[in-house]
Every structure is written in structure tokens, then in C-alpha cells.
Design an enzyme around this catalytic site. Structure first.
Site, PDB file in Angstrom:
ATOM      1  N   ASP A 106       0.821  -1.209   0.000  1.00 18.27           N
ATOM      2  CA  ASP A 106       0.000   0.000   0.000  1.00 18.27           C
ATOM      3  C   ASP A 106       0.857   1.262   0.000  1.00 18.27           C
ATOM      4  O   ASP A 106       1.401   1.645   1.044  1.00 18.27           O
ATOM      5  CB  ASP A 106      -0.904  -0.025   1.231  1.00 18.27           C
ATOM      6  CG  ASP A 106      -1.899   1.114   1.249  1.00 18.27           C
ATOM      7  OD1 ASP A 106      -2.030   1.800   0.224  1.00 18.27           O
ATOM      8  OD2 ASP A 106      -2.541   1.316   2.299  1.00 18.27           O
ATOM      9  N   ASP A 297      -1.717   5.627  -5.361  1.00 17.70           N
ATOM     10  CA  ASP A 297      -2.079   4.717  -4.279  1.00 17.70           C
ATOM     11  C   ASP A 297      -2.231   3.279  -4.758  1.00 17.70           C
ATOM     12  O   ASP A 297      -3.281   2.889  -5.255  1.00 17.70           O
ATOM     13  CB  ASP A 297      -3.381   5.213  -3.648  1.00 17.70           C
ATOM     14  CG  ASP A 297      -3.809   4.337  -2.501  1.00 17.70           C
ATOM     15  OD1 ASP A 297      -3.008   3.490  -2.069  1.00 17.70           O
ATOM     16  OD2 ASP A 297      -4.949   4.487  -2.041  1.00 17.70           O
TER      17      ASP A 297
END
Ligand SMILES: *[C@@H]1O[C@H](CO)[C@@H](O)[C@H](O)[C@H]1NC(C)=O
Ligand SMILES: *[C@@H]1O[C@H](CO)[C@@H](O)[C@H](O)[C@H]1NC(C)=O
Length: 409
Positions: A106, A297
Site C-alpha cells: 500500500d 495509491d
């Protein structure tokens, strides 16, 4: 960042850091870089799914196991693909004896954590034993500092302790790495259908935001890597190439076209890796709006933006429809959407836009769009997830606070 950005309540999931304070030393230096293969997982609002866990259940097959480093100089962490590009998961060995843990990669959050022995689900529905856990019973080198850890993602909070243990991945062997264990976690993380045991957050942490340094700072400080760089090749399942990778310490020259690299300042004021979004073009039509930025992201399956922007984009897509608060596009759309950063334009091919069919008996009809509304957002920030990221190579530099983007090799 489905974690961070695709919570039950809203697409955007911010991570709130609580009562963490810290100071950590400025990194030293090293040689070589590390790459870690990625595998990722996704979580969507259940309102968008026929079955709440369909993504996990159907997408459970992982593309491969961790790749061993190809050379000492390249610290490469291979990525497994979850489902239809929902998310990317890397493996790390933790503890003594070393055991593999699966971690959601992430770039939109900042902590490394895995479930700890004794972990329970916050809603009292059970323990976390469907996942690999770490603690004194399974690792002789595990140390619990007792210091509290708490982080809240869009899909719910995780609470536990700051700990240390041996961690091995991508040809790197770190003794006593500081990370966190979850002792109480939101139900989502404990479910068997959630195919990872923890999260590998690779966003920044600003001094004062945490009581322990992010992984990359530690690797840099202890000389495992020459530069505090993390580079991403996000894979696409449909390519069948098993070529996903996180390279740590450098950009992997095999993965991008050197002549196409642009380097941009990180304009994120908090943890995010965020760049100025120059332009979005849909089917040749330039979208007009004010100043916009894009958070890169890897933890977000989708692209998410302010509601009005998303409506403009879909209005320019032939056949797109707004139903039940969600945009849908023809499953066989041929629309090309491009994003411009710096002075370079990167297209998203039409095949990447449609998600699940709205009606699973009609796979040639409408499909959910992989570009959605960032609910609750009134600002100018887009969360640019894997729909886009699998079409570029990107790299973050912690020391210079810069982001490089290039065309894939
Ligand atoms: C583990 O997963 C199985 C299958 O979903 C479930 O029946 C069981 O209750 C789970 N265990 C815990 C402790 O949650
Ligand atoms: C919207 O809701 C209706 C009625 O429940 C359903 O038939 C339709 O498939 C939904 N559309 C989307 C895009 O979810």
C-alpha cells in the site's frame, strides 16, 4: 489503499494516526536496491457487489509465490495479484524460525503490521487465527515493546503493540526490525477471505507522526539500500506475465523506458505520494476544472475523484450511466482516458476501465466503472489507484520527496 480508500462508508479511506510521536534518525546509506513482488487485495462497498465477499472469494487465486531476488544488486519483491487486479500482495519472512506473511502493498499508508498472537476481531466475532500471526509462541526472537499502536483505515481500525523481530525479504535480512502487531482488528482483516496477514505501508511518515520509523527509513539508515527509494511495477492479471514487483532502493531499469522518466515534486503535505494532475482527457475531450492533484495509491483498486469530476468524465464516455450512486460503463467500451503529469501523457486502455458486470447474466451489457466518486470529498484531490498505476512505472524517493513516473518497458 482499498484499505485506505475503499471503506464501507466511503471510497476514501484516510488513515488517522493517533497519539504517536517519534523521532528517528536521518538515514545513512547503502548499496544496491531491493525489489519485492506485489500481490494485492481489494475491498469494495458491499452495496456494489452481488455478494459482499465476491471479490475475495472469486479472486482468491494468487498469481504466484514470491520471487527470489534476481541479483544481489536488485532487491526485488515480487507481487501476487489478487483477483482481477483488486490488490497486490508481497510476502515477507518474519520471526525465528522464519515464516511467510502475506502483506498488502500500500503506497497510500505508512505502517508495516501483521496480526499478533492472541489477536481478536474488534466486533467480538472471533479471533484472527485464519491468518498467520506472530508472537512469542511462534518466534524466539520476537520482542514486544508494549508501546501501543493504533491506526484507522477506511475499512476500520487496527490496534496493538509496537514490536520487533527478524524480517527477511527480497534478499534483505533485518535483525530486530521495528513494526507493529494487531491485537484487535476490524472484522475485515480477520476474515478468511481477506487474503493477507497484514499491510506493508510504503507512504511517508513525517517526524512526529509515529513512534517508530517506516521500513524504508530503517533499511536506508542501516545501509541495506543506497537510496530511500521504492519503485512499483503493478501487474495486470490479463497479461499473464507474473511481472509485478516492488523494487526497494532503486528503480529497476528492466521495467521502464529510461527516456520517458519524468520526476515531479511530491506535493503531499501528509503521508501521501501526491503529484499535480495536469490534465485528464476522455475520448479526446479535455476535462475542464480547477487545480487537481493525484495521490498515487497502490492500495486502491480504483481511481476515485470528486463527484463532479467523476460525472464529467463519465458524461464523456458513450453509454455510461449513473445508477444507484455508481457509474457504469459499457463492458466493451473503447474509450481511452489519459492522465497528464508534468508534460507527459499516460493513457489508460479501454480494457482497464470496466469492472464487474452490473448484471452478471449480462457480461456484454454495463459494467461498474473502475473510476468512482470519492465520497465526502469536496476538495481537488484524486486517488489514483491500480486502474492507472498498472499502466506506468512509478517510483518514490523519500529523501528528495520526489516521485518519478515513466512508461513501462
Ligand atoms: C475461519 O474461517 C472459517 C471459514 O470462513 C470460519 O468458519 C471460521 O469461523 C473462521 N475462524 C475464525 C476464528 O474466525
Ligand atoms: C441499481 O439498482 C437496481 C435495482 O436494485 C439494479 O437492478 C441495478 O442493477 C443497479 N445498478 C447498479 C449499477 O448497481
Amino acid at each position: 489503499m482499498y484499505i485506505a480508500s475503499v471503506p464501507q462508508a466511503a471510497f476514501l479511506a484516510f488513515l488517522w494516526l493517533q497519539s504517536l510521536e517519534s523521532t528517528w534518525a536521518t538515514p545513512a546509506r547503502t548499496q544496491g536496491f531491493l525489489a519485492i513482488p506485489l500481490t494485492k487485495t481489494y475491498n469494495l462497498p458491499s452495496s456494489q457487489l452481488d455478494e459482499p465477499n465476491a471479490l475475495f472469494a472469486n479472486g482468491g487465486e494468487l498469481a504466484g509465490t514470491i520471487q527470489s531476488p534476481t541479483a544481489d544488486a536488485i532487491h526485488s519483491l515480487g507481487l501476487d495479484i489478487e483477483g482481477d487486479d483488486y490488490g497486490y500482495v508481497a510476502s515477507m519472512l518474519i520471526g525465528t524460525p522464519p515464516r511467510p506473511f502475506r502483506l498488502l502493498v500500500d503506497s497510500g499508508s505508512s505502517y508495516l503490521w501483521v496480526g499478533g498472537e492472541g489477536c481478536v476481531m474488534g466486533d467480538g466475532s472471533g479471533d484472527c487465527s485464519n491468518h498467520t500471526l506472530i508472537g512469542p509462541q511462534s518466534s524466539s526472537t520476537f520482542k514486544d515493546t508494549g508501546a501501543p499502536f493504533f491506526v484507522k483505515y477506511g475499512s476500520g481500525p487496527v490496534a496493538g503493540h509496537i514490536v520487533s523481530d527478524h524480517v527477511n525479504f527480497a534478499g534483505i535480512d533485518v535483525k530486530d526490525l521495528t513494526f507493529a502487531v494487531a491485537l484487535k482488528e476490524s472484522r475485515h482483516y480477520g476474515l478468511k477471505s481477506t487474503l493477507y496477514d497484514g499491510i506493508l505501508g510504503l507512504a511517508r511518515l513525517l517526524p512526529g507522526q509515529s513512534s517508530f520509523p517506516p521500513l524504508i527509513d530503517t533499511l536506508y539508515e542501516q545501509g541495506f539500500i543506497k537510496d530511500p527509494i521504492v519503485s512499483y511495477k503493478i501487474p495486470r492479471r490479463a497479461d499473464h506475465l507474473d511481472d509485478g514487483e516492488v523494487a526497494i532502493g532503486a528503480m529497476n531499469p528492466a521495467k521502464y523506458k529510461a527516456a520517458t522518466v519524468i520526476t515531479l515534486p511530491n506535493i503531499g503535505t501528509q503521508r501521501f505520494w501526491e503529484v499535480s494532475l495536469q490534465r485528464v482527457v476522455v475520448n479526446g475531450l479535455r476535462m475542464t476544472w480547477g487545480t487537481r492533484s493525484a495521490v498515487l495509491d497502490s492500495g486502491s483498486t480504483f481511481i476515485l475523484g470528486p463527484r463532479k469530476d467523476i460525472a464529467k468524465v463519465h458524461t464523456a464516455i458513450p453509454g455510461a450511466q449513473y445508477q444507484n450512486g455508481t457509474w457504469a460503463v459499457p463492458c466493451h467500451t473503447d474509450v481511452i482516458i489519459s492522465f497528464t503529469f508534468g508534460d507527459r501523457t499516460f493513457p489508460i486502455p479501454a480494457r482497464d476501465l470496466p469492472f464487474k458486470p452490473v448484471d452478471k447474466n449480462d457480461p456484454d451489457g454495463l459494467c461498474l466503472s473502475r473510476i468512482g466518486e470519492l465520497q465526502g470529498s469536496t476538495d481537488s484531490r484524486w486517488i489514483v489507484g491500480d486502474v492507472f498505476l498498472k499502466n506506468i512505472y512509478f517510483s518514490t524517493h523519500l529523501g528528495k520527496n520526489e516521485i518519478s513516473i515513466a512508461e513501462l518497458a
